[in-house]
Design an enzyme around this catalytic site. Sequence first.
Site, PDB file in Angstrom:
ATOM      1  N   HIS A 125      61.087  18.856  23.489  1.00 20.03           N
ATOM      2  CA  HIS A 125      60.887  20.059  23.388  1.00 20.03           C
ATOM      3  C   HIS A 125      61.921  20.566  22.270  1.00 20.03           C
ATOM      4  O   HIS A 125      62.907  19.740  22.029  1.00 20.03           O
ATOM      5  CB  HIS A 125      61.262  20.873  24.897  1.00 20.03           C
ATOM      6  CG  HIS A 125      61.182  22.287  24.822  1.00 20.03           C
ATOM      7  ND1 HIS A 125      61.873  23.136  24.251  1.00 20.03           N
ATOM      8  CD2 HIS A 125      60.256  22.898  25.403  1.00 20.03           C
ATOM      9  CE1 HIS A 125      61.456  24.404  24.329  1.00 20.03           C
ATOM     10  NE2 HIS A 125      60.466  24.200  25.031  1.00 20.03           N
ATOM     11  N   ASP A 202      67.467  16.141  29.368  1.00 21.95           N
ATOM     12  CA  ASP A 202      67.065  17.460  29.394  1.00 21.95           C
ATOM     13  C   ASP A 202      66.083  17.227  30.658  1.00 21.95           C
ATOM     14  O   ASP A 202      64.909  16.698  30.445  1.00 21.95           O
ATOM     15  CB  ASP A 202      65.926  17.602  27.959  1.00 21.95           C
ATOM     16  CG  ASP A 202      65.018  19.164  28.171  1.00 21.95           C
ATOM     17  OD1 ASP A 202      65.145  19.518  29.137  1.00 21.95           O
ATOM     18  OD2 ASP A 202      64.520  19.121  27.130  1.00 21.95           O
ATOM     19  N   GLN A 205      61.847  19.745  32.723  1.00 20.62           N
ATOM     20  CA  GLN A 205      60.612  19.612  33.512  1.00 20.62           C
ATOM     21  C   GLN A 205      60.436  18.610  34.772  1.00 20.62           C
ATOM     22  O   GLN A 205      59.921  18.267  35.164  1.00 20.62           O
ATOM     23  CB  GLN A 205      59.462  19.165  32.435  1.00 20.62           C
ATOM     24  CG  GLN A 205      59.187  20.047  31.354  1.00 20.62           C
ATOM     25  CD  GLN A 205      58.504  21.499  32.095  1.00 20.62           C
ATOM     26  OE1 GLN A 205      57.990  21.355  33.192  1.00 20.62           O
ATOM     27  NE2 GLN A 205      58.552  22.520  31.354  1.00 20.62           N
ATOM     28  N   LYS A 228      62.200  27.476  35.867  1.00 21.65           N
ATOM     29  CA  LYS A 228      61.185  26.696  35.872  1.00 21.65           C
ATOM     30  C   LYS A 228      61.263  25.958  37.324  1.00 21.65           C
ATOM     31  O   LYS A 228      60.326  25.023  37.843  1.00 21.65           O
ATOM     32  CB  LYS A 228      61.343  25.679  34.882  1.00 21.65           C
ATOM     33  CG  LYS A 228      60.935  25.995  33.651  1.00 21.65           C
ATOM     34  CD  LYS A 228      61.198  24.749  32.620  1.00 21.65           C
ATOM     35  CE  LYS A 228      61.116  25.406  31.123  1.00 21.65           C
ATOM     36  NZ  LYS A 228      60.017  26.255  30.657  1.00 21.65           N
ATOM     37  N   CYS A 366      56.143  24.255  22.089  1.00 23.76           N
ATOM     38  CA  CYS A 366      57.403  24.047  21.498  1.00 23.76           C
ATOM     39  C   CYS A 366      57.778  22.340  21.351  1.00 23.76           C
ATOM     40  O   CYS A 366      58.780  21.949  22.010  1.00 23.76           O
ATOM     41  CB  CYS A 366      58.509  24.756  22.439  1.00 23.76           C
ATOM     42  SG  CYS A 366      58.560  26.479  22.433  1.00 23.76           S
TER      43      CYS A 366
HETATM   44  N1  PLP Z   1      63.355  21.263  27.616  1.00 24.61           N
HETATM   45  C1  PLP Z   1      61.885  21.406  28.210  1.00 24.61           C
HETATM   46  C2  PLP Z   1      61.544  19.975  28.231  1.00 24.61           C
HETATM   47  C3  PLP Z   1      61.133  22.594  28.383  1.00 24.61           C
HETATM   48  O1  PLP Z   1      59.824  22.249  28.884  1.00 24.61           O
HETATM   49  C4  PLP Z   1      61.568  23.641  28.004  1.00 24.61           C
HETATM   50  C5  PLP Z   1      60.880  25.043  28.115  1.00 24.61           C
HETATM   51  O2  PLP Z   1      59.884  24.727  28.401  1.00 24.61           O
HETATM   52  C6  PLP Z   1      63.049  23.938  27.628  1.00 24.61           C
HETATM   53  C7  PLP Z   1      63.720  22.645  27.264  1.00 24.61           C
HETATM   54  C8  PLP Z   1      63.553  24.984  27.207  1.00 24.61           C
HETATM   55  O3  PLP Z   1      63.983  25.687  28.433  1.00 24.61           O
HETATM   56  P1  PLP Z   1      64.388  27.095  28.360  1.00 24.61           P
HETATM   57  O4  PLP Z   1      63.451  28.017  27.573  1.00 24.61           O
HETATM   58  O5  PLP Z   1      64.604  27.505  29.691  1.00 24.61           O
HETATM   59  O6  PLP Z   1      65.985  27.017  27.875  1.00 24.61           O
END
Ligand code: PLP
Length: 408
Positions: A125, A202, A205, A228, A366
């Site tokens: 992401h 990270d 998900q 999430k 993203c």
């Molecule tokens: N990393 C992953 C794999 C994501 O799917 C997302 C959000 O869709 C993020 C990071 C960013 O999360 P946040 O916008 O809650 O900071």
Amino acid sequence: MASSLDVKNIRKDFPALHQEIYGKPLVYFDNAATTQKPRQVIERMIKYYEEENCNIHRGVHYLSQKATEAFENARRNIQQFINAKETHEIIFTKGTTDSVNLVKTSFGEEFLQAGDEVIVSVAEHHSNFVPWQVLSEKKNIPLRIIPVNDKGELIFEEFEKLLNEKTKLLAITHTSNTLGSIVDIKKFIDKAHEHDVVVLIDGAQAVMHKQLDVQELDCDFYCFSGHKMYAPMGGGILYGKEKLLEKMPPFQYGGEMVDQVTIKGTSFNELPFKFEAGTPNVEAILGLDEAIKYLQNIGFDNIAKYEKRLLDYATEKLLKIEGLRILGTSENKASLISFLIGDIHPYDAGTIIDKMGIAVRTGHHCAQPVLDHFEVPGTIRASMVFYNTFEEIDRLVEAIMQVKKMFE
Ligand code: PLP
């Protein structure tokens, strides 16, 4: 709780699911962007504002102590939830993006030097890609990229080839938000540690689908967002090993993160407060605490089994549609499906699907580097969780057939 899910009753807990959109019952398949919130979480936030609202820490009066106690109790529960060794290894942040940026600034900018190398994957992401790219450009730290195979899986052998004595950090996703691939992160972490490489995962998900154990994984940092996983927006976690967090300087300055301030200088608070500048999002953290209880009550094994059934059913049904192509075909996948319908632009398809009361996400999610890899501008993404049903998948299939009809 019984071993299978009582989805009908579970759905009663989620007020937002019971609406009509364009005169049709809502089908919510945008869970990877954010999940809906159960009544228990919403009520916890209302309780906070009606009975406990107060700025935390430092206050000696009743409300301040009550709010502080609830907040710090949440920290202990989250520590147990992810099996961190110490409570002060749990840092409250705004979410995954904020957590990654904290590590980029306090670890990356402080300890990495020109010529060191950072490894990420092409499936990240942007939140776990751009901070490292910016660091790379700012400090002349080459960014090495793990590619994916045709199924959308990170190629371990390619990762091994990228590792060398200059590698200082590996920052990878636990589960891809675009392809759904679940990465065997333990394998990557162990290999990275053989080379003394610090590892950030990270988990944005991953945490809502499967029980997490950071000690078993042995990762150095793990990040996730509350929203999430059925909790409010604006609250998230950075887990970090004590020995690393201790030596990292603060990320932001002011508020609870100080110890003593004089006109000559400032000393900083101990962990975890050193990293929590300003008034935190108390209600989001209390909501996250409640969301975790809610998930534990349902049971992660039950959630995983049911979501796998949803994924298998949806995959089978979608693949029967002529011209439909799924991106991300790993055997080890979270319950999300990214797809394209022939040459129809995802935005066009998504707009028509929306008019049928079905929320799917369209675009680059993203995660542009991985879409570039597959040479597509975007996809349609249906992400399912335990409150979704097989009937809802049938409705998505009908909607896709309608899209096809309109474009043919
Ligand atoms: N990393 C992953 C794999 C994501 O799917 C997302 C959000 O869709 C993020 C990071 C960013 O999360 P946040 O916008 O809650 O900071």
